[in-house]
Design a protein around this motif. Sequence first.
Motif, short mmCIF file in Angstrom:
data_model
loop_
_atom_site.label_atom_id
_atom_site.label_comp_id
_atom_site.label_asym_id
_atom_site.label_seq_id
_atom_site.Cartn_x
_atom_site.Cartn_y
_atom_site.Cartn_z
N ARG A 162 -57.36 -75.08 52.78
CA ARG A 162 -57.58 -76.31 52.02
C ARG A 162 -57.92 -77.47 52.95
N ALA A 163 -57.24 -77.55 54.09
CA ALA A 163 -57.56 -78.60 55.06
C ALA A 163 -58.98 -78.43 55.60
N TRP A 164 -59.39 -77.19 55.82
CA TRP A 164 -60.74 -76.92 56.31
C TRP A 164 -61.79 -77.37 55.29
N ILE A 165 -61.58 -77.04 54.03
CA ILE A 165 -62.55 -77.41 52.99
C ILE A 165 -62.60 -78.93 52.82
N GLY A 166 -61.44 -79.58 52.82
CA GLY A 166 -61.44 -81.03 52.69
C GLY A 166 -62.13 -81.71 53.85
N MET A 167 -61.93 -81.20 55.07
CA MET A 167 -62.61 -81.76 56.23
C MET A 167 -64.13 -81.60 56.12
N LEU A 168 -64.57 -80.44 55.63
CA LEU A 168 -66.00 -80.21 55.45
C LEU A 168 -66.60 -81.21 54.46
N TYR A 169 -65.90 -81.47 53.37
CA TYR A 169 -66.43 -82.39 52.37
C TYR A 169 -66.49 -83.81 52.89
N VAL A 170 -65.51 -84.24 53.67
CA VAL A 170 -65.56 -85.59 54.23
C VAL A 170 -66.75 -85.73 55.17
N ASP A 171 -66.95 -84.74 56.03
CA ASP A 171 -68.11 -84.80 56.92
C ASP A 171 -69.41 -84.72 56.14
N HIS A 172 -69.42 -83.93 55.07
CA HIS A 172 -70.64 -83.80 54.27
C HIS A 172 -71.01 -85.12 53.61
N TYR A 173 -70.02 -85.83 53.09
CA TYR A 173 -70.31 -87.08 52.38
C TYR A 173 -70.60 -88.24 53.32
N HIS A 174 -70.16 -88.17 54.57
CA HIS A 174 -70.31 -89.32 55.47
C HIS A 174 -71.30 -89.09 56.60
N THR A 175 -71.70 -87.85 56.85
CA THR A 175 -72.64 -87.58 57.95
C THR A 175 -73.84 -86.78 57.49
N ASN A 176 -74.09 -86.72 56.20
CA ASN A 176 -75.27 -86.01 55.72
C ASN A 176 -76.52 -86.72 56.24
N PRO A 177 -77.38 -86.04 56.99
CA PRO A 177 -78.53 -86.73 57.59
C PRO A 177 -79.45 -87.40 56.59
N VAL A 178 -79.64 -86.79 55.42
CA VAL A 178 -80.51 -87.40 54.41
C VAL A 178 -79.90 -88.70 53.90
N LEU A 179 -78.60 -88.68 53.63
CA LEU A 179 -77.93 -89.88 53.14
C LEU A 179 -77.91 -90.97 54.20
N VAL A 180 -77.61 -90.59 55.44
CA VAL A 180 -77.58 -91.57 56.53
C VAL A 180 -78.97 -92.15 56.77
#
Length: 631
Positions: free
Chosen positions: A536-554
Motif C-alpha cells: 500500500r505504501a508503494w502504490i501511494g508513493m507511485l500515485y504521488v509521483d504520478h500526480y506531481h511529476t508527470n512530464p505532460v502535466l509539468v
Amino acid sequence: LFPYDGGCERDFWPLFRTRELNGSCASLVDMELFLHYSLIPSLAIILVLSFLQRQEQRRQRDDTSSLLGNRFGIIVPLDFVGTFSNRWSYGIAFGATANKVMFLFSEGYQPLQVPQWAQAFVLLIGGMEVGLAYFPFFACLSSEFRLVGSILGFCYSLIWLVVTILQVSQCPHGQFLGRYETIMFYWPSLLCLAFLLGRFLHMFVKALRVHLGWERQAEEKSVLEAHQAAHVKRLLRTPCPREGETTWFQSRIYEWDPCFQFPSRMIGTIVLAFICLYLFIVIEFYMFVFVGDELAVFEGKLESYIAFANQTGPLTPGILQVKELISVTKGVWVVTILPASLTCVTYLFHILACYRKHIKKLWAGDKHFLPLRFRNPASSESVVAIARYSGWQIAYLLWGYFIIHVVQSLCGMVIMYGLVLPVIHNQALEMLQGLGIGILTTSIVVGLMVLQVRIAAGFFLQPKLGSADKQKPLALNNRKAFHNFNYFLFYYNVLLGLGACLSRLLISCVLGTWLIARIDRTIMQSGYEGADMGFRAWIGMLYVDHYHTNPVLVSFCHILITDHRERQLQQAIKYCYINQSAGPRVSARSRTRWLLLQTLINNPSLVKLRKPKSGHSSWQFTQMLMTCSES
C-alpha cells in the motif's frame, strides 16, 4: 556435569585476552553524547538559513510584523517529490546517517527511560533527534544562498568527520572481530562525510566565483526538467522503426532511458539501503562470531566429557551428533551469507526497474497492473505513503535479508544431511537408493497428471472448428467414457489432492519468504492485498509521483507560467513606454489610483473584498464607488 579441564582455558585464552584488551578501550568521544550536543550547532545553522530565506508567499500583515522584514521562512531539507538535481549529493547525505539509522532499527538508541508502553513515543523522539542532528547537511545542500550554505555545511561536516575519526582512531578494535572492527563499522559514514566535505568545498568555490563576478549566476530553476521536456518531445515525435530494436541486455536486464530520471528520494533510499544492508551483515557476523565462541566453549566441554568417559559413555553418540550439527550449521550459515546478500542487492536494482516501469504505465494511463481496489487510492493515504516508503523499504530489506538467510540456511542443512553427509559417512549407496525412489515416485505422480490432460485432450474434446485454431473448443465428446473416467479417478484424485495441498503450502512459504524484502510486489493472495501495508505504501508513493511529476502535466504548467511571465513583461514594457513618453509628468501614486479605479469599475464585485481602512482617502473613495454602483 562435566569435569574441569585446564586445556579448554588454554585453547581459548588468546580469545579471552583479546576481548579483555579491546573491552578496556575507553574513547574520549561518546557518540551518543555528541549527538545530543550536535543539536546546538544544528539549530544555529537552521536559524541562520531561516533568517536568510525569503518567504515565497508574502501575506498581508500588521505594521508591527514588518520589523521581521519577511526574512524568516521555512527551511526545506529536501523536496521528496520533485527534486532531480543534486540527487547523489542527497543520497550520500542519507548514507552519512546510516549508523544512526541502524541504532534506531535495533531500538538501541533511547534518549529517555520510560515504561514499556511508551516505547513508541521514545523511538519517535529519538528519530526526530537524529533527523534534527543531520538536518544541516540537507538544508545547506538545498539552500538558495550557496555561499553561506556551503560554509556552514562544510564546517558542520568537518565537525562530524573529526569526531568520527577520533572515535575510530582511539578504539579501532572491537570485542567480537578483534582488529579493525570499528573501522569496518564506520568507514561508510567516513566516506560519505568526506564526500560531503568535497561537495561543500566545490559549492563554495563556485559561489565565490559568482560573487566576485568571474562567472555568471545560474538562471532561475525552471519548473520543467530537461528529461521531462525530452519525454514530451518523444511522445510528440513519430517513432522510428529502429527504436523498437533492443539488445539482449536491454530486453532482459535493463535499458537506459535518457528521458527518465529517478527522483532524489529513490536515490537516497537506495544508497541508504545499501549501507544499512552492509552494516546489518557486519552486525550479523558479529553475532555469529559471538555465538560461535560460546558454542566453541560448549564443544570444549563436550570433548572433555568424551575424554573423561574414554569414548565409552552412553551419551557419546549423541554428543558426536550434536558436534556434527554445530559444525554443519556454522558452515552453512557462513556459506549462505553471500547468496542472501546478493539476493537483496539484486532486489534493490530490481525495485528501481519496477519503479520506472510502473510510473511509466501510470503516465500512459495504464492501471491494469494494479489490483482493482488500488486503482483509486485515498489522497490522504497516498500523502502518508510518500513519507513511509523510504523507511519501510529499508526495514523490509533488512528483515528480508535475515529471513532469506535463515531459509537458505535451512535449505543448505537439508542438502548437507540429504546428500553430503551420507557420502562422508560411507552411506552413498543408501542415499542414492532413497533419492532414486523419491525421484521415481514424483515422476510417476507427475506423469499420471500429465496423462490425464493428454487423455482429456485426445478423447473427450471435439475436433477444432478451423485449421487456424490453436486448441480444441471446450465442447465434450464421448460423454459416457468421460463420466466413467471421472468416476474411477475420483478416489485417486483425493489422495493426489493431499500432495497438491502440501506443495501449495510449501510453494507459498518459499515464495513468501523469498519475496518478503520486495515492497513493490504483494505476497498476499488476490482480494487480500489491502492487508499488505508495504505494498500500500508503494502504490501511494507511485500515485504521488504520478500526480506531481508527470512530464505532460509539468510541461503544461511550464507553458502557463512562461506565458504569464511574458504577459507581465509586455505589460511592464508598455508602462515603461508610457512613463518615457512626452507630456506632463504623472506621479506613480496617481497612476496607481487611476488603474485601481479602472479595475474597480470593470469589476464591481471586487469593491466589497477590499480591506477596510477607516479614515483613509482610498477607503472613502471606495465607499463612494459602492454607493454609485448600487444606485
